[in-house]
Design a protein around this motif. Structure first.
Motif, PDB file in Angstrom:
ATOM      1  N   ILE A 121       0.779  -1.182   0.183  1.00  0.00           N
ATOM      2  CA  ILE A 121       0.077  -0.142  -0.011  1.00  0.00           C
ATOM      3  C   ILE A 121       0.844   1.345  -0.059  1.00  0.00           C
ATOM      4  CG2 ILE A 121      -0.268  -0.416   2.389  1.00  0.00           C
ATOM      5  CD1 ILE A 121      -3.093   1.415   2.399  1.00  0.00           C
ATOM      6  N   TYR A 122       0.282   2.312  -0.855  1.00  0.00           N
ATOM      7  CA  TYR A 122       1.237   3.503  -0.804  1.00  0.00           C
ATOM      8  C   TYR A 122       0.100   4.637  -0.355  1.00  0.00           C
ATOM      9  CZ  TYR A 122       4.137   7.422  -2.474  1.00  0.00           C
ATOM     10  OH  TYR A 122       4.786   8.689  -2.615  1.00  0.00           O
ATOM     11  N   VAL A 123       0.439   5.348   0.392  1.00  0.00           N
ATOM     12  CA  VAL A 123      -0.524   6.370   0.911  1.00  0.00           C
ATOM     13  C   VAL A 123       0.282   7.624   0.758  1.00  0.00           C
ATOM     14  CG1 VAL A 123      -1.919   7.319   2.557  1.00  0.00           C
ATOM     15  CG2 VAL A 123      -1.785   4.856   2.250  1.00  0.00           C
ATOM     16  N   GLN A 137       4.799   5.789   2.470  1.00  0.00           N
ATOM     17  CA  GLN A 137       4.435   6.930   2.355  1.00  0.00           C
ATOM     18  C   GLN A 137       5.316   8.139   2.226  1.00  0.00           C
ATOM     19  OE1 GLN A 137       2.407  10.014   5.825  1.00  0.00           O
ATOM     20  NE2 GLN A 137       1.322   7.874   5.745  1.00  0.00           N
ATOM     21  N   ASN A 138       5.126   9.169   1.507  1.00  0.00           N
ATOM     22  CA  ASN A 138       6.115  10.205   1.160  1.00  0.00           C
ATOM     23  C   ASN A 138       5.791  11.270   2.037  1.00  0.00           C
ATOM     24  OD1 ASN A 138       3.578  10.772  -0.340  1.00  0.00           O
ATOM     25  ND2 ASN A 138       4.569  12.314  -1.210  1.00  0.00           N
ATOM     26  N   VAL A 139       6.681  12.219   2.019  1.00  0.00           N
ATOM     27  CA  VAL A 139       6.610  13.723   2.315  1.00  0.00           C
ATOM     28  C   VAL A 139       7.164  14.429   1.387  1.00  0.00           C
ATOM     29  CG1 VAL A 139       7.460  15.163   4.206  1.00  0.00           C
ATOM     30  CG2 VAL A 139       7.547  12.695   4.877  1.00  0.00           C
ATOM     31  N   GLY A 146       8.898  17.624 -10.415  1.00  0.00           N
ATOM     32  CA  GLY A 146       7.380  17.944 -10.238  1.00  0.00           C
ATOM     33  C   GLY A 146       6.622  17.043  -9.372  1.00  0.00           C
ATOM     34  N   TRP A 147       5.470  17.385  -9.077  1.00  0.00           N
ATOM     35  CA  TRP A 147       4.588  16.518  -7.921  1.00  0.00           C
ATOM     36  C   TRP A 147       4.272  15.025  -8.230  1.00  0.00           C
ATOM     37  CZ3 TRP A 147      -1.231  17.790  -6.546  1.00  0.00           C
ATOM     38  CH2 TRP A 147      -1.549  17.041  -5.420  1.00  0.00           C
ATOM     39  N   HIS A 148       3.814  14.905  -9.225  1.00  0.00           N
ATOM     40  CA  HIS A 148       3.122  13.571  -9.535  1.00  0.00           C
ATOM     41  C   HIS A 148       4.208  12.487  -9.751  1.00  0.00           C
ATOM     42  CE1 HIS A 148      -0.008  16.077  -9.913  1.00  0.00           C
ATOM     43  NE2 HIS A 148      -0.056  16.372 -11.209  1.00  0.00           N
ATOM     44  N   GLU A 205       7.122  12.330  -8.203  1.00  0.00           N
ATOM     45  CA  GLU A 205       7.694  12.000  -6.786  1.00  0.00           C
ATOM     46  C   GLU A 205       7.082  10.804  -6.208  1.00  0.00           C
ATOM     47  OE1 GLU A 205       6.568  15.216  -4.149  1.00  0.00           O
ATOM     48  OE2 GLU A 205       6.620  13.786  -2.552  1.00  0.00           O
ATOM     49  N   CYS A 206       5.847  10.882  -6.305  1.00  0.00           N
ATOM     50  CA  CYS A 206       4.854   9.655  -5.743  1.00  0.00           C
ATOM     51  C   CYS A 206       5.238   8.476  -6.481  1.00  0.00           C
ATOM     52  CB  CYS A 206       3.551   9.900  -5.643  1.00  0.00           C
ATOM     53  SG  CYS A 206       3.143  10.891  -3.872  1.00  0.00           S
ATOM     54  N   ALA A 207       5.038   8.619  -7.791  1.00  0.00           N
ATOM     55  CA  ALA A 207       5.461   7.275  -8.708  1.00  0.00           C
ATOM     56  C   ALA A 207       6.666   6.910  -8.553  1.00  0.00           C
ATOM     57  CB  ALA A 207       5.115   7.837 -10.210  1.00  0.00           C
ATOM     58  N   PRO A 244      -5.489  15.654 -10.134  1.00  0.00           N
ATOM     59  CA  PRO A 244      -4.645  14.877 -11.146  1.00  0.00           C
ATOM     60  C   PRO A 244      -3.592  13.936 -10.644  1.00  0.00           C
ATOM     61  CG  PRO A 244      -3.850  17.095 -11.010  1.00  0.00           C
ATOM     62  CD  PRO A 244      -5.108  17.101 -10.036  1.00  0.00           C
ATOM     63  N   HIS A 245      -3.501  13.917  -9.457  1.00  0.00           N
ATOM     64  CA  HIS A 245      -2.382  13.465  -8.720  1.00  0.00           C
ATOM     65  C   HIS A 245      -2.183  11.800  -9.117  1.00  0.00           C
ATOM     66  CE1 HIS A 245       1.167  12.905  -6.465  1.00  0.00           C
ATOM     67  NE2 HIS A 245       0.502  12.477  -5.449  1.00  0.00           N
ATOM     68  N   HIS A 246      -3.331  11.057  -8.667  1.00  0.00           N
ATOM     69  CA  HIS A 246      -3.085   9.585  -8.804  1.00  0.00           C
ATOM     70  C   HIS A 246      -3.227   9.329 -10.200  1.00  0.00           C
ATOM     71  CE1 HIS A 246      -4.211   9.251  -4.231  1.00  0.00           C
ATOM     72  NE2 HIS A 246      -2.944   9.644  -4.520  1.00  0.00           N
TER      73      HIS A 246
HETATM   74 ZN    ZN Z   1       1.300  11.640  -3.659  1.00  0.00          ZN
END
Ligand code: ZN
Ligand code: 5CA
Length: 428
Positions: free
Chosen positions: A43-45, A83-85, A232-234, A236-238, A261-263
């Motif tokens: 799981i990624y939150v 989880q990211n910051v 960029g933001w998106h 980062e999580c990918a 748009p994030h997910h």
């Molecule tokens: Zn994220």
């Protein structure tokens, strides 16, 4: 970076059922995790952007994914949680500039406060807690891969992702064209920027702006067209999800404001990079908590802070119960009455489990498990424990029943405490 200490999760007898959750991409209930019985669930939150303190909206969202993990653990799955910051991004830099603080120390102090709040609320910590800044080499690597695949391009030194590179773009949030455009503009996107191939194309790498931090991407990236800059933001999580979980993980989570748009972008970027799909088997979104008719948000400043309530002596277990009284998919408004009701409930539960014996509790575990497995019906789970507490209070009030020791059970109060702790995270 380091996360926060893990609370104990008591083991319960047997296993709970498979958990069904509403998947935004499937637009209906799906069994989770996709992992086989006994296998780890991944799981990624999405984590905080640490420019202000944890408010009830954040707490509610992290509680949602805490409950999911407790249900998975109970169903027999070990959990791998990332989880990211977002420790470098526009809102953080803007706040630091406005208040004259150093952006690094602002991010550090707000992340430290978040850890304290999560610890107090007994939220299960991620196994990997990862900052954007420490992930810059991962991001650079992915941006280069997208450039090499012809899925990214340069606009005046900034690098953009071409959403058309993913034929399934749009299949996470299911918005129509005008909704996508409007939402993208509201949530950090730049649909009107000249030079983009599609208004929805999103930033992967932003070249250095005056007065802002930037990182040297390295020689190979320079040769591929990246200037010193920041992620960029998106992406980062990918990047963090691919590094620590890999493709096809079980669940991508966050508040409803992250579906698009994030997910959507993160999924498309990862799918184009790897040539595989899905990025995540399910996308689960928690409703928005508001205050006085508006979404609670750091930018609006209409906040009820977890840390302020803690300082005022409010028991974090009462905060947890106040949040659990609302179904995770509803949008709702925080009021003082929520906290009052939760404090009353906590006091009644604690009194009921503090007796040396109690009315039988054998049916409560199955009832709580069944409610949670049904798209995380926490309010229903609370009612199942309320019903036992009410029976207990009635028996105590009835002198003849109180003397009827055959109807009393010394194990019952402990059973209820363990159910509340393991499945709801409410320590009594
Ligand atoms: Zn994220
Ligand atoms: N750092 C990004 C995610 S990568 C971010 O959205 N950060 S945040 O600090 O703005 O939000 C952190 C989490 O709290 C997100 O999942 C967001 O959806 C959730 N959240 C923010 N405001 C609310 C709210 N009012 N109610 C419920 N959840 C909220």
């Amino acid at each position: 970076m380091h996360a926060w200490p893990a609370p104990e999760v008591p083991e319960l007898p047997g296993h709970g059922p498979a958990v069904r959750l509403h998947d935004t991409a499937a637009q209906g209930l799906v069994p989770t995790p996709a992992a086989a019985p006994g296998e780890a669930a991944r799981i990624y939150v999405c984590g905080i952007t640490p420019y202000d303190a944890t408010h009830m909206g954040h707490a509610n969202t992290y509680l949602t994914f805490d409950l999911i993990q407790r249900a998975w653990l109970d169903a027999g799955h070990p959990v791998s949680y990332v989880q990211n910051v977002t420790d470098v991004d526009d809102p953080l830099l803007e706040r630091a500039l406005a208040t004259g603080q150093d952006w690094v120390s602002l991010a550090e102090s707000e992340t430290a406060l978040f850890r304290e709040d999560m610890t107090a609320l007994r939220i299960l910590p991620p196994r990997h807690y990862v900052g954007a800044v420490e992930s810059i080499p991962l991001v650079v690597d992915l941006v280069m891969k997208l450039l090499a695949r012809g899925a990214a391009y340069d606009v005046d030194g900034d690098i953009y992702f071409s959403v058309h590179a993913d034929p399934t773009f749009g299949s996470v949030a299911h918005l129509d064209g005008p909704e996508m455009l409007a939402t993208f503009g509201e949530r950090g996107g730049d649909p009107g920027r000249p030079g983009k191939k599609d208004p929805l194309d999103c930033l992967l790498w932003q070249a250095e702006r005056e007065g802002e931090p930037s990182w040297e991407p390295g020689e190979a990236a320079r040769a591929a067209g990246l200037k010193p800059g920041r992620p960029g933001w998106h992406i980062e999580c990918a990047a963090i999800a691919l590094e620590h979980l890999g493709m096809g993980f079980d669940l991508q989570g966050g508040g409803t404001d992250l579906a698009f748009p994030h997910h959507e972008m993160g999924a498309s970027e990862a799918q184009v990079i790897t040539g595989q799909r899905p990025y995540a088997h399910s996308y689960v979104h928690s409703g928005m908590v508001g205050l006085d008719g508006e979404k609670m948000s750091k930018s609006k400043g209409n906040l009820v802070l977890v840390s302020k309530l803690r300082q005022a002596g409010v028991d974090p277990m009462a905060v947890r119960l106040a949040l659990l009284a609302h179904h995770y998919r509803t949008d709702w408004e925080w009021t003082d009455a929520d906290l009052d009701a939760a404090q009353t409930r906590l006091a009644r539960w604690r009194a009921a489990v503090s007796r040396p014996d109690g009315v039988p509790a054998d049916d409560v575990l199955a009832a709580v498990r069944e409610r949670i497995a049904d798209d995380l019906d926490a309010p229903g789970a609370l009612k199942a424990i309320d019903a036992w507490v009410a029976r207990q209070e009635a028996a105590d009030a009835d002198a003849s029943a109180a003397r009827d020791t055959a109807a009393r059970n010394t194990a019952a109060p402990g059973q209820i405490s363990r159910i509340s702790d393991a499945l709801l995270g409410v320590a009594l």
